[in-house]
Write an enzyme that holds these catalytic residues in place. Structure first.
Site, PDB file in Angstrom:
ATOM      1  N   ARG A  35      55.016  46.426  56.035  1.00  0.00           N
ATOM      2  CA  ARG A  35      55.633  45.571  55.017  1.00  0.00           C
ATOM      3  C   ARG A  35      56.980  45.031  55.481  1.00  0.00           C
ATOM      4  NH1 ARG A  35      53.581  49.226  49.994  1.00  0.00           N
ATOM      5  NH2 ARG A  35      51.645  48.087  49.683  1.00  0.00           N
ATOM      6  N   LYS A 218      32.783  50.933  42.016  1.00  0.00           N
ATOM      7  CA  LYS A 218      32.329  50.578  40.664  1.00  0.00           C
ATOM      8  C   LYS A 218      32.188  49.078  40.467  1.00  0.00           C
ATOM      9  CE  LYS A 218      34.606  54.458  38.446  1.00  0.00           C
ATOM     10  NZ  LYS A 218      35.800  54.813  37.698  1.00  0.00           N
ATOM     11  N   GLY A 374      43.028  46.774  49.629  1.00  0.00           N
ATOM     12  CA  GLY A 374      43.050  48.212  49.924  1.00  0.00           C
ATOM     13  C   GLY A 374      42.023  48.709  50.913  1.00  0.00           C
ATOM     14  N   GLY A 397      46.413  44.709  44.339  1.00  0.00           N
ATOM     15  CA  GLY A 397      46.205  44.172  42.997  1.00  0.00           C
ATOM     16  C   GLY A 397      46.489  42.682  42.910  1.00  0.00           C
TER      17      GLY A 397
END
Ligand code: AMP
Length: 417
Positions: A35, A218, A374, A397
């Site tokens: 980062r 999921k 991710g 996200g």
């Protein structure tokens, strides 16, 4: 709209929101500086032009309280080394007026963790959502968030937003602060520009065929993205744990595989929607079934809809790997989010590896490939193939919300809705 390339920072103080939320070990040493390196092009441009830098970031989740564990003082030396310039530290981000005012061209000031103030996130603390006083507390917090943003803005002549990882949050430093600069004095940084362009490549400037690969555990967490992509893709590969919800919904036997029993109808609706829209939906036909959720489990290759009792599908089978590769190799635009199996176990990486290899092949043939969110990034890194794809997003996200089609507050603050 102002862009960082057009802007001349000479004699200007720039306040730059970066994502320095780097992982630290128990001794406060940085274990992965990706980062920090990601923000360097923007930070170096300000200094090279002859500007002064005020760098701000959050680290961890201190929840509005000072917490030494999350102090950015721990990364001052690393930032200085990466920038090749001394870095001063402001131990209170809301009381840095003097330090900011004293900055000369070429000097750098790093502010303490923004999230030591609840105003950064703008959520009331210590009051339950059910409490009748919550709404008033929220209003009061929004007002103090504006004040906090105004204070940060007062340190500088211009604002650069370069923290893609938090661009999906309407925080004081990622969005609200932009209100205190005119259009010629606020801009996205280079990292943000790259991320926004990569998302545009898969949502707007699409070269066909477009294959999206959605995996992970999921279907429920990916449904927003699947629905948005359904209007755009030619091929949609659904893989990983969500496979078994689809297999069960279609009447298959899935043993003890992971399954969302309340999403069976949703799975059938997705299949119908794909048909109606002419999307080639590619689901696994075989899988690597295991008798235990462990790397050393016994395995057998079985049809994805005929998994024996007591066994669970942990990876895509060889036939499935071929059908995935076929839908990927000819594509000109590729988006990959989520693994095809429990890739953390070395014995269940084959499905994800087949996807990565097909993406690398397509990319070598001129496709644009975006990997993000991710676990697929962890996969590509595990396989040592990061340099064989077009772009790896730094946002988890934020990337997922962007590909769901949502406007990110951090982008809207600069570019408009
Ligand atoms: P997500 O966070 O939803 O993107 O899911 C990523 C996780 O899904 C990874 O940790 C994988 O190990 C897990 N996963 C992928 N395939 C399966 C599977 N067949 N059964 C259980 N977990 C899986």
């Amino acid at each position: 709209m102002m862009t960082i390339d057009k802007f001349n920072f000479a004699g200007q103080k720039a306040i730059v929101r970066v994502d320095f939320n780097v992982p630290l070990d128990e001794n406060g040493k940085i274990t992965d500086d990706t980062r920090i390196r990601g923000a360097l092009p923007t930070l170096k441009k300000v200094l090279a032009d002859g500007g002064a830098l005020i760098i701000m970031s959050h680290m961890g989740k201190p929840k509005g309280k000072v917490n030494a564990k999350f102090s950015l003082s721990q990364i001052v030396d690393a930032v200085a080394a990466a920038l090749g310039a001394p870095v001063q530290f402001a131990p209170d981000c809301a009381k840095a007026q003097e330090a900011a005012a004293a900055l000369k061209p070429g000097e750098v000031l790093l502010l303490e963790n923004l999230r030591f103030y609840p105003e950064e996130e703008g959520k009331p603390v210590g009051i339950d959502k059910e409490d009748p006083a919550y709404n008033d507390a929220k209003k009061a917090m929004k007002a103090s968030q504006k004040e906090f943003a105004k204070t940060l803005a007062s340190y500088a002549d211009c604002y650069v937003m370069d923290a893609f990882g938090t661009a999906h949050r309407k925080h004081a430093s990622t969005a609200v602060i932009a209100d205190y600069f005119d259009a010629d004095h606020k801009m996205l940084g280079y990292l943000m520009e790259k991320e926004v362009k990569a998302v545009d490549n898969v949502l707007k400037d699409i070269k066909r065929p477009f294959t999206a690969i959605m995996g992970g555990s999921k279907v429920s967490t990916k449904i927003g993205i699947i629905e948005n992509l359904m209007d755009k893709v030619d091929n949609l590969i659904l893989c990983g744990g969500m496979t078994y919800t689809f297999a069960k919904a279609q009447g298959g036997q899935i043993g003890k595989s992971i399954c969302e029993d309340d999403k069976l109808q949703l799975a059938l609706d997705i299949i119908e929607k794909a048909k109606a829209k002419g999307v080639n939906l590619v689901l696994g036909t075989d899988c690597v079934a295991a008798d235990d959720f462990s790397n050393d489990a016994n395995t057998q290759i079985v049809p994805a809809n005929a998994i024996p009792e007591g066994w669970e599908g942990l990876d895509a089978g060889p036939e499935t790997q071929k059908s995935f590769a076929a839908a990927i190799e000819d594509a000109k635009t590729i988006l990959w989010n989520g693994p095809a199996g429990v890739f953390e176990f070395d014995n269940f990486t084959a499905g994800s590896r087949a996807i990565a290899e097909a993406i690398a092949k397509a990319t070598a043939n001129g496709a644009f490939s975006l990997i993000g969110g991710g676990d697929s990034v962890a996969c590509i890194n595990k396989f040592g193939m990061a340099d064989q794809v077009s772009y790896i997003s730094t946002g988890g996200g934020a990337l997922l919300e962007a590909i769901e089609g949502k406007v990110l507050p951090g982008v809207a603050a600069i570019c408009g809705e």
